[in-house]
Design an enzyme around this catalytic site. Structure first.
Site, mmCIF file in Angstrom:
data_model
loop_
_atom_site.group_PDB
_atom_site.id
_atom_site.type_symbol
_atom_site.label_atom_id
_atom_site.label_comp_id
_atom_site.label_asym_id
_atom_site.label_seq_id
_atom_site.Cartn_x
_atom_site.Cartn_y
_atom_site.Cartn_z
ATOM 1 N N GLU A 39 -8.031 5.022 11.573
ATOM 2 C CA GLU A 39 -7.063 4.978 12.105
ATOM 3 C C GLU A 39 -6.630 6.712 12.605
ATOM 4 O OE1 GLU A 39 -3.023 4.311 10.659
ATOM 5 O OE2 GLU A 39 -3.747 4.635 8.551
ATOM 6 N N ASP A 62 0.931 -1.084 -0.118
ATOM 7 C CA ASP A 62 -0.101 -0.001 -0.014
ATOM 8 C C ASP A 62 0.914 1.179 -0.017
ATOM 9 O OD1 ASP A 62 -0.301 1.311 3.106
ATOM 10 O OD2 ASP A 62 -0.061 -0.949 3.166
ATOM 11 N N ASP A 109 -9.959 4.067 5.812
ATOM 12 C CA ASP A 109 -8.937 3.896 6.781
ATOM 13 C C ASP A 109 -9.371 4.381 8.233
ATOM 14 O OD1 ASP A 109 -6.390 3.957 7.740
ATOM 15 O OD2 ASP A 109 -5.301 4.841 5.946
#
Length: 222
Positions: A119, A29, A117
């Site tokens: 986080e 990634d 995502d």
């Protein structure tokens, strides 16, 4: 003494082969832009799938998303995905999803899954209840426009943002989890968020081949 040394080297090589991890379905990634030659080189290193950032934490589509996706396909990646780093402090989730969809349509982006995502509590709203509501809106908005999505997170990040590993929403989606233990296996997985089994593991942030900086991921299937 050379013969015993040769035996030592032989058995060391034998053990390394006998206990090596599966050779397929490693991937990268990335958050920077790269050309097809870089992806082709990564494929030669047995890195067979790519996940490129498509939305930035500052609240806008990543300008490298379309070119990276096209370059990854041209370079021979077997699967190309994107990830969406949301900006809860920038406004409603539905607006960011609309921006993402327009970018995909205008730039003809070809990806299989867009990973949410989840986080960095510093990017969120500072309150577990507000964070949960915003995340639910994000998942619902993605579904409403027909985007194929998954979730990227870890038990630590999930607890930090939503207040509990037991908070459940979207657990029917595939999970890509992070644990930097250097082990391409799911044996370390801790259930959270209603997930009992993951799809991809991000096991290292030390990837650096072919002039590309990347996190290293593993999956038993593509």
């Amino acid at each position: 003494f050379p013969f015993p040394m040769m035996l030592q080297l032989f058995f060391a090589a034998f053990l390394a082969c006998a206990f090596s991890y599966p050779t397929n379905y490693y991937g990268v990634d990335i958050s920077e832009g790269y050309g097809s030659g870089s992806f082709s080189c990564l494929v030669q290193q047995n890195l067979l799938f790519a996940i490129t950032r498509c939305y930035q934490s500052v609240g806008r589509p990543d300008p490298n998303c379309a070119s990276n996706a096209a370059a990854a396909h041209a370079g021979g990646m077997r699967r190309v995905d994107g990830y969406f780093f949301p900006c809860p402090t920038c406004g409603p989730a539905k607006n960011q999803v609309s921006e993402m969809l327009s970018y995909f349509e205008n730039n003809h982006v070809n990806i299989t899954t867009l990973w949410l995502d989840i986080e960095g509590p510093q990017y969120w709203l500072g309150n577990a209840g507000s964070n949960q509501a915003w995340y639910k809106s994000l998942v619902d908005s993605m579904h409403s426009v027909g985007l194929n999505i998954g979730v990227y997170s870890s038990v630590y990040q999930w607890e930090s943002i939503f207040g509990s590993s037991g908070f459940v929403y979207g657990n029917n989606l595939p999970l890509w989890y992070a644990h930097y233990d250097g082990e391409p296996t799911f044996s370390d997985f801790q259930a959270f968020g209603g997930w009992n089994s993951p799809t991809i593991k991000q096991f290292s942030d030390q990837g650096a081949k072919c002039g590309v900086s990347y996190d290293i991921n593993w999956s038993p299937s593509l």
